[in-house]
Design a protein around this motif. Structure first.
Motif, PDB file in Angstrom:
ATOM      1  N   LEU A 123      40.971  41.121  35.289  1.00  0.00           N
ATOM      2  CA  LEU A 123      40.916  42.548  34.827  1.00  0.00           C
ATOM      3  C   LEU A 123      41.894  42.924  34.200  1.00  0.00           C
ATOM      4  O   LEU A 123      43.091  42.388  34.101  1.00  0.00           O
ATOM      5  CB  LEU A 123      40.573  43.582  35.888  1.00  0.00           C
ATOM      6  CG  LEU A 123      39.240  43.282  36.864  1.00  0.00           C
ATOM      7  CD1 LEU A 123      39.159  44.758  37.660  1.00  0.00           C
ATOM      8  CD2 LEU A 123      38.058  43.408  35.820  1.00  0.00           C
ATOM      9  N   GLN A 124      41.842  43.826  33.087  1.00  0.00           N
ATOM     10  CA  GLN A 124      43.054  44.351  32.157  1.00  0.00           C
ATOM     11  C   GLN A 124      44.166  44.998  33.306  1.00  0.00           C
ATOM     12  O   GLN A 124      43.971  45.598  34.165  1.00  0.00           O
ATOM     13  CB  GLN A 124      42.421  45.359  31.480  1.00  0.00           C
ATOM     14  CG  GLN A 124      43.131  45.874  30.254  1.00  0.00           C
ATOM     15  CD  GLN A 124      42.672  47.019  29.341  1.00  0.00           C
ATOM     16  OE1 GLN A 124      41.605  46.695  29.183  1.00  0.00           O
ATOM     17  NE2 GLN A 124      43.317  47.933  29.223  1.00  0.00           N
ATOM     18  N   GLY A 125      45.172  44.641  33.003  1.00  0.00           N
ATOM     19  CA  GLY A 125      46.589  44.938  33.569  1.00  0.00           C
ATOM     20  C   GLY A 125      46.913  44.278  35.015  1.00  0.00           C
ATOM     21  O   GLY A 125      47.664  44.640  35.602  1.00  0.00           O
ATOM     22  N   SER A 126      46.019  43.452  35.290  1.00  0.00           N
ATOM     23  CA  SER A 126      46.002  42.649  36.455  1.00  0.00           C
ATOM     24  C   SER A 126      47.422  41.690  36.442  1.00  0.00           C
ATOM     25  O   SER A 126      48.226  41.453  37.634  1.00  0.00           O
ATOM     26  CB  SER A 126      44.838  41.948  36.868  1.00  0.00           C
ATOM     27  OG  SER A 126      44.588  40.805  36.077  1.00  0.00           O
TER      28      SER A 126
ATOM     29  N   LYS B  56      47.685  39.008  34.081  1.00  0.00           N
ATOM     30  CA  LYS B  56      47.308  37.920  33.278  1.00  0.00           C
ATOM     31  C   LYS B  56      48.326  37.411  32.274  1.00  0.00           C
ATOM     32  O   LYS B  56      48.602  36.133  32.409  1.00  0.00           O
ATOM     33  CB  LYS B  56      45.949  37.925  32.679  1.00  0.00           C
ATOM     34  CG  LYS B  56      44.720  38.137  33.433  1.00  0.00           C
ATOM     35  CD  LYS B  56      43.481  37.992  32.465  1.00  0.00           C
ATOM     36  CE  LYS B  56      43.636  39.408  31.496  1.00  0.00           C
ATOM     37  NZ  LYS B  56      43.823  40.569  31.923  1.00  0.00           N
TER      38      LYS B  56
ATOM     39  N   LYS C  13      54.472  32.685  33.636  1.00  0.00           N
ATOM     40  CA  LYS C  13      55.189  32.326  34.667  1.00  0.00           C
ATOM     41  C   LYS C  13      54.602  30.949  34.942  1.00  0.00           C
ATOM     42  O   LYS C  13      55.506  29.856  35.329  1.00  0.00           O
ATOM     43  CB  LYS C  13      54.686  33.190  35.779  1.00  0.00           C
ATOM     44  CG  LYS C  13      55.575  34.451  36.040  1.00  0.00           C
ATOM     45  CD  LYS C  13      54.971  35.294  37.212  1.00  0.00           C
ATOM     46  CE  LYS C  13      55.685  36.749  37.186  1.00  0.00           C
ATOM     47  NZ  LYS C  13      55.184  37.473  38.144  1.00  0.00           N
TER      48      LYS C  13
ATOM     49  N   ARG D 175      43.093  43.703  22.170  1.00  0.00           N
ATOM     50  CA  ARG D 175      44.221  44.552  21.975  1.00  0.00           C
ATOM     51  C   ARG D 175      45.369  43.859  21.224  1.00  0.00           C
ATOM     52  O   ARG D 175      45.823  42.932  21.618  1.00  0.00           O
ATOM     53  CB  ARG D 175      44.818  44.715  23.549  1.00  0.00           C
ATOM     54  CG  ARG D 175      44.047  45.721  24.330  1.00  0.00           C
ATOM     55  CD  ARG D 175      44.681  45.939  25.634  1.00  0.00           C
ATOM     56  NE  ARG D 175      45.238  44.819  26.478  1.00  0.00           N
ATOM     57  CZ  ARG D 175      46.358  45.044  27.188  1.00  0.00           C
ATOM     58  NH1 ARG D 175      46.983  46.090  27.141  1.00  0.00           N
ATOM     59  NH2 ARG D 175      46.794  43.804  27.698  1.00  0.00           N
TER      60      ARG D 175
ATOM     61  N   GLN E 130      52.786  40.254  22.740  1.00  0.00           N
ATOM     62  CA  GLN E 130      53.225  40.328  24.218  1.00  0.00           C
ATOM     63  C   GLN E 130      53.429  38.771  24.466  1.00  0.00           C
ATOM     64  O   GLN E 130      54.542  38.435  24.953  1.00  0.00           O
ATOM     65  CB  GLN E 130      52.181  41.106  25.286  1.00  0.00           C
ATOM     66  CG  GLN E 130      53.019  41.152  26.719  1.00  0.00           C
ATOM     67  CD  GLN E 130      51.788  41.443  27.807  1.00  0.00           C
ATOM     68  OE1 GLN E 130      50.881  42.012  27.145  1.00  0.00           O
ATOM     69  NE2 GLN E 130      52.353  41.550  28.929  1.00  0.00           N
TER      70      GLN E 130
ATOM     71  N   THR F 176      48.808  38.922  42.126  1.00  0.00           N
ATOM     72  CA  THR F 176      50.228  39.426  41.787  1.00  0.00           C
ATOM     73  C   THR F 176      50.876  40.813  42.379  1.00  0.00           C
ATOM     74  O   THR F 176      49.859  41.459  43.117  1.00  0.00           O
ATOM     75  CB  THR F 176      49.843  39.841  40.092  1.00  0.00           C
ATOM     76  OG1 THR F 176      49.050  40.861  40.016  1.00  0.00           O
ATOM     77  CG2 THR F 176      49.591  38.624  39.427  1.00  0.00           C
ATOM     78  N   LYS F 177      51.937  41.234  42.114  1.00  0.00           N
ATOM     79  CA  LYS F 177      52.470  42.588  42.275  1.00  0.00           C
ATOM     80  C   LYS F 177      52.631  42.555  43.977  1.00  0.00           C
ATOM     81  O   LYS F 177      52.490  43.638  44.592  1.00  0.00           O
ATOM     82  CB  LYS F 177      51.677  43.783  41.642  1.00  0.00           C
ATOM     83  CG  LYS F 177      51.270  43.468  40.215  1.00  0.00           C
ATOM     84  CD  LYS F 177      50.745  44.558  39.771  1.00  0.00           C
ATOM     85  CE  LYS F 177      50.368  44.391  38.295  1.00  0.00           C
ATOM     86  NZ  LYS F 177      49.813  45.300  37.559  1.00  0.00           N
TER      87      LYS F 177
ATOM     88  N   GLY G  48      52.364  36.217  42.678  1.00  0.00           N
ATOM     89  CA  GLY G  48      53.469  36.924  41.722  1.00  0.00           C
ATOM     90  C   GLY G  48      54.211  37.988  42.599  1.00  0.00           C
ATOM     91  O   GLY G  48      53.672  39.127  43.208  1.00  0.00           O
ATOM     92  N   VAL G  49      55.550  37.783  42.241  1.00  0.00           N
ATOM     93  CA  VAL G  49      56.348  38.799  43.313  1.00  0.00           C
ATOM     94  C   VAL G  49      57.474  39.569  42.495  1.00  0.00           C
ATOM     95  O   VAL G  49      58.550  39.773  42.737  1.00  0.00           O
ATOM     96  CB  VAL G  49      57.035  37.851  44.581  1.00  0.00           C
ATOM     97  CG1 VAL G  49      56.020  37.650  45.484  1.00  0.00           C
ATOM     98  CG2 VAL G  49      57.775  36.818  44.055  1.00  0.00           C
ATOM     99  N   GLY G  50      56.984  39.808  41.444  1.00  0.00           N
ATOM    100  CA  GLY G  50      57.920  40.410  40.258  1.00  0.00           C
ATOM    101  C   GLY G  50      57.513  40.441  38.934  1.00  0.00           C
ATOM    102  O   GLY G  50      56.794  39.581  38.556  1.00  0.00           O
ATOM    103  N   GLU G  51      58.282  41.089  38.114  1.00  0.00           N
ATOM    104  CA  GLU G  51      58.154  41.065  36.792  1.00  0.00           C
ATOM    105  C   GLU G  51      58.669  40.060  36.018  1.00  0.00           C
ATOM    106  O   GLU G  51      57.943  39.348  34.941  1.00  0.00           O
ATOM    107  CB  GLU G  51      58.373  42.313  36.087  1.00  0.00           C
ATOM    108  CG  GLU G  51      57.734  43.715  36.437  1.00  0.00           C
ATOM    109  CD  GLU G  51      57.695  44.791  35.696  1.00  0.00           C
ATOM    110  OE1 GLU G  51      57.381  44.840  34.545  1.00  0.00           O
ATOM    111  OE2 GLU G  51      57.966  45.771  36.363  1.00  0.00           O
TER     112      GLU G  51
END
Ligand SMILES: Nc1nc2c(ncn2[C@@H]2O[C@H](COP(=O)(O)OP(=O)(O)O)[C@@H](O)[C@H]2O)c(=O)[nH]1
Ligand SMILES: [Mg+2]
Length: 561
Positions: free
Chosen positions: A118-121, A123, A129, A151, A157, A257-258, A283-286
């Motif tokens: 989904l958007q913002g998940s 990807k 990464k 988008r 990005q 993620t997150k 995923g454990v960080g940006e």
């Protein structure tokens, strides 16, 4: 990380401490604690129920085994608390496992990895990464593909991330996503890139046109891997999303993620159960290095508040060379690390970033971080200043600080705890305190922490297979022969379980025990000292059992060679 999940297990463990028997009532009370925090962490209701049922059943079975006697090892000494924690660990691993972080490689041509979600998940971030991971760990040359054409910012990005990684990004302005992906594969072939990562579009919710588009990309490019990215913060919704995507795309794996920050983490427990697709990465960080291979046992240990040494070692590998990390790990697990290592590790920790994330993997705080443990970087500076005030000889051989032994220091037994203050060499403590500008109490606290850490490491090392799981450790068989150490047994000895190994440096306070189905020498960290003090006869029996164990292990090791 996983604070919500850990809370219930911690409560259950505390409830069971000192309990003499695993009665139905005791089990049910402990399960109630766990149930609350599983639901609070947003683990799916059915999955929660299934988990609790399994633990209940296993724990009731354990009632009998706890009383069982073993011919070989005498009366089995294991506390109900230890048995319960072990059951939880096993069931958590069963729920999330087995380990499956392998990628599928295309037989010919570049390997396709399609990332959906989904958007913002996460990807786009995850694509970058993964690219970094593939380059670093698998020596690959990835091509990033901007297939999210809806988008405008999405392409930029990915390009920015590509630049940061110094990797090419394929895009076609105004192009059609399916077309872009097909051409990207061709481009990869032409330019010698061996992995193609598709960053696809997402929507706020699953809808038919999106699914149609993704299915077409799948058909046209036949990627070897389709990974779904889900946001751990969205809990059960994430799991529902996963089920939806899986229906249409037959996922090869999930990337959660997150998981840093306040994520409740419940999705980690449900997603495999609900979709059958294994979790591959976390995923454990940006930042782009914040991708971890998913290891169910490490995750389970962390949920249970027991730390994750193997994960920690992997983090170390990011900042030091692998060989040294491996040597360090072996030494650490054998309790043979010294103040200099301690200092080096603290410096590495500083390099690795967020201290709080790391602490989740360290076994010092089985009951979670105490609130007053103000673990900011100032704390590290303080520790560093004290170690800097030690002579090299003191650092290399920290036992000069203790008048008795590290084991005495970590023992909780009543009188000894009182004596502890007197157990350090007062003149050395005074000198270090003066040299570093800290109080003597600070120095003693540091020494105490060091003692605890050392013991925890040894206990973890003794628990099953841990040492064997460190990559490349098998080569240490050689070293083992030199030192006369029984590494085969130390490593858990494979299926069937080798008997408890005699391990040099093993704290005397730790009872050697062998319970059916339990790892050799298993003592859940956080329960230093484990079971009751053995009697003389039991001690003799134990020595005998130990000898026998060592003999069998040697035999086994010989066979393997
Ligand atoms: N804290 C944290 N943030 C993440 C993680 N992965 C992605 N993000 C952030 O989530 C946001 C959305 O990520 P993005 O990759 O653009 O999502 P996409 O819409 O699925 O491509 C960005 O702000 C990322 O920095 C993660 O593992 N941890
Ligand atoms: Mg994106």
């Amino acid at each position: 990380m996983f604070d919500t999940l850990s809370k219930g297990f911690r409560a259950a463990r505390q409830r069971l401490s000192g309990v003499a028997e695993l009665t139905d009532d005791v089990i049910d009370e402990a399960l109630r604690d766990i149930r609350m925090s599983l639901l609070e962490a947003d683990v799916e209701f059915k999955v929660t129920k299934q988990f609790l049922d399994r633990v209940r059943e296993a724990a009731r079975g354990e009632q009998v085994r706890l009383k069982a006697k073993s011919k070989e090892y005498g009366t089995v000494k294991i506390t109900p608390q230890q048995a319960f924690v072990k059951i939880c660990q096993d069931e958590l691993v069963a729920m999330m496992g087995p380990v499956d972080t392998e990628l599928r490689w295309a037989k010919k041509g570049p390997t396709g990895i399609m990332v959906v979600g989904l958007q913002g998940s996460g990807k786009t971030t995850t694509v970058a990464k993964l690219a970094r991971y593939l380059q670093k760990k698998h020596n690959k040359k990835p091509l990033l593909v901007a297939a999210d054409v809806y988008r405008p910012a999405a392409v930029d990005q990915l390009k920015t991330l590509g630049e940061r990684l110094d990797m090419p990004v394929f895009s076609i302005e105004g192009g059609d996503p399916v077309d872009i992906c097909v051409q990207a594969v061709q481009e990869a072939r032409n330019s010698g890139r061996d992995v193609v990562l598709f960053d696809t579009a997402g929507r706020l919710a699953i809808d038919e046109p999106l699914m149609q588009e993704l299915t077409e990309i799948d058909k046209a490019t036949q990627p070897a891997n389709i990974f779904l990215v889900i946001d751990a913060m969205t809990g059960q919704d994430a799991v529902k999303t996963a089920a939806g995507f899986n229906e249409r795309l037959n996922l090869d794996g999930v990337i959660l993620t997150k998981l840093d920050g306040d994520a409740r983490g419940g999705a980690a427990l449900s997603v495999k159960q609900v979709t059958g697709a294994p979790i591959k990465f976390l995923g454990v960080g940006e930042s782009l290095d914040k991708l971890e291979e998913f290891r169910p046992d490490g995750m389970a240990s962390r949920i249970l508040g027991m730390g994750d040494i193997v994960g920690l070692v992997k983090d170390f590998e990011e900042v030091v060379d692998a060989e040294k990390a491996e040597e360090d790990a072996v030494r650490m697990l054998k309790g043979k690390f010294d103040m200099q290592d301690f200092l080096e590790q603290i410096r590495m920790i500083q390099k690795m970033g967020s201290l709080k994330d790391l602490m989740g993997k360290l076994p010092f705080f089985p009951d979670g971080l105490p609130d007053e443990a103000n673990l900011d970087d100032r704390e590290l500076v303080k520790i560093e200043s004290m170690i800097n005030s030690m002579t090299m000889q003191e650092r290399r051989n920290p036992s000069v600080f203790v008048k008795t032994s590290w084991e005495e220091i970590t023992s909780n037994a009543g009188k000894k705890a009182k004596r502890r203050r007197a157990d350090y060499d007062p003149s050395r403590v005074r000198r270090i305190a003066a040299g570093s500008g800290r109080s003597e109490a600070d120095v003693k606290e540091l020494l105490h922490k060091f003692a605890m850490m050392r013991q925890m490491m040894v206990q973890l090392g003794a628990s099953t297979g841990l040492m064997g799981k460190i990559p490349g450790l098998k080569q240490f068989r050689q070293m083992k022969r030199l030192s006369g150490l029984d590494l085969g047994a130390l490593m858990g000895g494979g299926p069937g379980g080798a008997p408890a190994a005699a391990m040099p440096g093993l704290p005397g306070a730790m009872p050697q025990m062998q319970v059916p189905g339990m790892p050799p020498g298993f003592t859940p960290p956080g329960t230093p000292g484990g079971g009751a003090k053995p009697t003389k006869a039991a001690a003799r029996k134990k020595v005998k059992a130990k000898r026998k164990a060592a003999k069998q292990a040697r035999k086994k090791a010989r066979k393997k060679r």
